[in-house]
Design an enzyme around this catalytic site. Sequence first.
Site, PDB file in Angstrom:
ATOM      1  N   LYS A  73       0.841  -1.207   0.000  1.00 36.83           N
ATOM      2  CA  LYS A  73       0.000   0.000   0.000  1.00 36.83           C
ATOM      3  C   LYS A  73       0.877   1.259   0.000  1.00 36.83           C
ATOM      4  O   LYS A  73       0.597   2.214  -0.721  1.00 36.83           O
ATOM      5  CB  LYS A  73      -0.942  -0.011   1.220  1.00 36.83           C
ATOM      6  CG  LYS A  73      -2.064  -1.029   1.060  1.00 36.83           C
ATOM      7  CD  LYS A  73      -2.808  -1.339   2.352  1.00 36.83           C
ATOM      8  CE  LYS A  73      -3.793  -2.479   2.099  1.00 36.83           C
ATOM      9  NZ  LYS A  73      -4.472  -2.968   3.302  1.00 36.83           N
ATOM     10  N   GLN A  90      -4.604  -1.194   9.466  1.00 30.73           N
ATOM     11  CA  GLN A  90      -4.554  -2.559   8.935  1.00 30.73           C
ATOM     12  C   GLN A  90      -5.161  -3.547   9.935  1.00 30.73           C
ATOM     13  O   GLN A  90      -4.771  -3.585  11.103  1.00 30.73           O
ATOM     14  CB  GLN A  90      -3.091  -2.935   8.626  1.00 30.73           C
ATOM     15  CG  GLN A  90      -2.912  -4.279   7.967  1.00 30.73           C
ATOM     16  CD  GLN A  90      -3.482  -4.338   6.544  1.00 30.73           C
ATOM     17  OE1 GLN A  90      -3.361  -3.387   5.772  1.00 30.73           O
ATOM     18  NE2 GLN A  90      -4.123  -5.436   6.205  1.00 30.73           N
ATOM     19  N   ASP A 109     -10.969   2.783   3.999  1.00 32.08           N
ATOM     20  CA  ASP A 109     -11.320   1.356   3.998  1.00 32.08           C
ATOM     21  C   ASP A 109     -12.847   1.186   3.987  1.00 32.08           C
ATOM     22  O   ASP A 109     -13.349   0.071   3.847  1.00 32.08           O
ATOM     23  CB  ASP A 109     -10.743   0.685   5.262  1.00 32.08           C
ATOM     24  CG  ASP A 109      -9.902  -0.527   4.932  1.00 32.08           C
ATOM     25  OD1 ASP A 109      -9.830  -0.888   3.732  1.00 32.08           O
ATOM     26  OD2 ASP A 109      -9.315  -1.120   5.858  1.00 32.08           O
TER      27      ASP A 109
END
Length: 298
Positions: free
Chosen positions: A55, A99, A122
């Site tokens: 990422k 994450q 997200d």
Amino acid sequence: MSQARIIDGKPLSERLQAEVAAEVAQLKAKHGLTPGLAVVLVGEDPASQIYVRSKGEKSKAAGMHSVTHILPADTTMETLIGLVEALNVDPTIHGILVQLPLPKGLDEKEVITAINPDKDVDGLHVINAGRLSQGLPSLVPCTPLGSMIMLRETLGDTLAGKRAVVVGRSVLVGRPIAQLLLQADCTVTIAHSRTVDLPAVCREADILVAAVGRPQMIKADWVKPGATVIDVGINRVPFSDPVKAAAGKTKVVGDVAYKAVSEVAGAITPVPGGVGLMTVACLLQNTLTAAKRIAGIG
Ligand code: NDP
């Protein structure tokens, strides 16, 4: 026997990344705005380390401002929430991604809720989930977004009226994919571990999405001939070759028995090389979208 068309994630994700990079360059030139992404990793989960590195690299390659915060596994909620709150008010950051999974003892829901919904790239904050369920503009979770791009690429504008079955009802994957399919006017069924006669439910699908986390669970005789199959699953399993297996080597497979299903389906995503590649590309797209919305551009 005819073979399904392979829905290859590589060219699609590369195209999306190039489109994002071009728009980032334009934003910088026209508005002096550089989209910024902050990725937070807590602990040392090896798979998470790989995802976070990718990422960071890809957001930099797209011309974005990219920061990665790596915290030890024994980080407290107070410290983690403190970091999220600092990123919420950092004007150089437009996207925040924590994450998952977090180490035991940290409350994922509380951490996600602490993220400013406008920076929740997200798409997991309840505000974004609620907006998605009402068909309002929102930040949509990356894997579902990528799956829909693959479906549109394959089926064009023929999604309306199709029977779609999503196997899996997680907040991260199954539910948002079902919402997006509904928005595309599909007739949607969500199946899960309590579904009765899952093979029969799957056989009704023109579009079958597998988001279960069980290696190669969807068999060829569960699939309607000609159906489009999106395999979201990422499962690490030992090699069938006993020598490799004895050496402890593993490979990645999806939730679909790829080889056999390829002989029945009309189109199918491979694992690896399918949806997984789209996920990171969609994260870049979400960061760009968030930056533009926060700046009131477009
Ligand atoms: P979860 O474990 O959160 O959810 C799994 C879902 O599958 C649940 O809804 C569960 O039902 C259902 N399920 C489990 N067993 C069965 C069964 N035997 N029959 C029918 N349904 C079943 O997983 P995620 O949604 O987070 O992830 C799903 C898969 O996608 C995983 O392999 C994951 O690694 C992968 N993934 C891939 C990504 C990518 O970038 N390609 C990104 C994120 C995830 P119930 O709710 O009843 O328990």
